[in-house]
Enzyme design. Structure first.
Site, mmCIF file in Angstrom:
data_model
loop_
_atom_site.group_PDB
_atom_site.id
_atom_site.type_symbol
_atom_site.label_atom_id
_atom_site.label_comp_id
_atom_site.label_asym_id
_atom_site.label_seq_id
_atom_site.Cartn_x
_atom_site.Cartn_y
_atom_site.Cartn_z
ATOM 1 N N SER A 17 75.430 4.661 15.750
ATOM 2 C CA SER A 17 74.596 4.858 16.941
ATOM 3 C C SER A 17 74.461 6.337 17.222
ATOM 4 O O SER A 17 75.103 7.178 16.586
ATOM 5 C CB SER A 17 75.218 4.155 18.171
ATOM 6 O OG SER A 17 76.473 4.733 18.491
ATOM 7 N N TYR A 154 87.590 18.939 26.209
ATOM 8 C CA TYR A 154 86.440 18.753 25.315
ATOM 9 C C TYR A 154 85.919 20.107 24.830
ATOM 10 O O TYR A 154 85.668 20.300 23.633
ATOM 11 C CB TYR A 154 85.343 17.987 26.037
ATOM 12 C CG TYR A 154 84.059 17.854 25.260
ATOM 13 C CD1 TYR A 154 83.989 17.034 24.136
ATOM 14 C CD2 TYR A 154 82.908 18.540 25.652
ATOM 15 C CE1 TYR A 154 82.804 16.893 23.425
ATOM 16 C CE2 TYR A 154 81.723 18.404 24.946
ATOM 17 C CZ TYR A 154 81.672 17.586 23.841
ATOM 18 O OH TYR A 154 80.491 17.464 23.136
#
Length: 262
Positions: A17, A154
């Site tokens: 995806s 992150y």
């Protein structure tokens, strides 16, 4: 432009995806065999079937493995011992207050975003160097250059990817192997699109997207989310011989959000 990828085999981690699927699709479009990776066997099988129906033949190949975990790379190598192109796309992100982000949150972020690429590069890159040709591409992020307080772990993981990418590029001297990183900005994946719609239920999607850009990426020059296929075009070019002179680089695909000249 013919990117001449016929006969090449690529592994795109996390490619059922989003950006990963877009990259896999474009590589198939340009003639490569592509290993489709995911953790769910049914999802992988469905994407492989759909891609092979679309492009014909059996050039989409399955790999069911959690590449964020130690041993995932061994499953990959057992099934596909030699590849020409490695795209380290597997990644996760989340907003998190720094003071409440736990050690295990940092660990999970680095296992997924950093260690997965390290293990796969360690598995496949030596063979590329021995053959004298190959491509390794890390999918990093604009936040590697513009760290965000709301996602410190992150941001740090994506900056680490840039350092690793450049370090590995130093090993390629005298060969036709290249190692580069691509830095997307906000991209219209299902997850981000769903988030934008969920926080703006009274707006049309176009209005909600403009609001998101105004509030979160006001420096963007394209002033919209990137399309996954647009990021995939950059990656596929780097995977081809047309990009042979690009090595050790961090290539931005973030719509001009980062306001620096280097």
């Amino acid at each position: 432009m013919n990117l001449e990828l016929t006969g090449k085999t690529a592994l795109v981690s996390a490619s059922t995806s989003g950006i990963g699927l877009a990259i896999a699709t474009q590589l198939l479009e340009d003639g490569a065999h592509v290993i489709i990776n995911g953790r769910n066997g049914d999802t992988v099988a469905r994407q492989v079937s759909e891609l092979n129906q679309r492009f014909g033949g059996e050039r989409a190949l399955p790999l069911v493995a959690d590449l964020s975990q130690p041993g995932g790379e061994k499953l990959a190598a057992a099934a596909y011992p030699q590849i020409d192109i490695l795209v380290n796309n597997l990644g996760t992100y989340e907003l998190s207050d720094f003071f409440s982000t736990r050690d295990e949150d940092w660990q999970r972020m680095f296992e997924t975003n950093v260690w997965s690429g390290v293990r796969l590069a360690r598995t496949y890159m030596q063979g590329m160097l021995e053959r004298g040709q190959g491509r390794v591409i890390f999918i990093s992020s604009e936040v590697a250059l513009t760290p965000m307080a709301s996602m410190a772990h992150y941001s740090a993981s994506k900056a680490t990817q840039l350092s690793i990418s450049r370090s590995l590029a130093e090993l390629t001297k005298g060969t036709a192997v290249t190692v580069n990183a691509v830095l997307p900005g906000p991209t219209e994946t299902d997850s981000l699109k769903g988030f934008i719609e969920s926080v703006n239920p009274d707006l049309s999607y176009a209005e909600a997207e403009r609001k998101f850009m105004a509030e979160n990426r006001p420096s963007s020059l394209i002033y919209r989310l990137a399309k996954p296929a647009e990021v995939a075009n950059v990656v596929t070019f780097l995977a081809s011989d047309r990009a042979a002179v690009i090595n050790g680089a961090a290539i931005r695909a973030e719509g001009g959000t980062v306001q620096t000249i280097a």
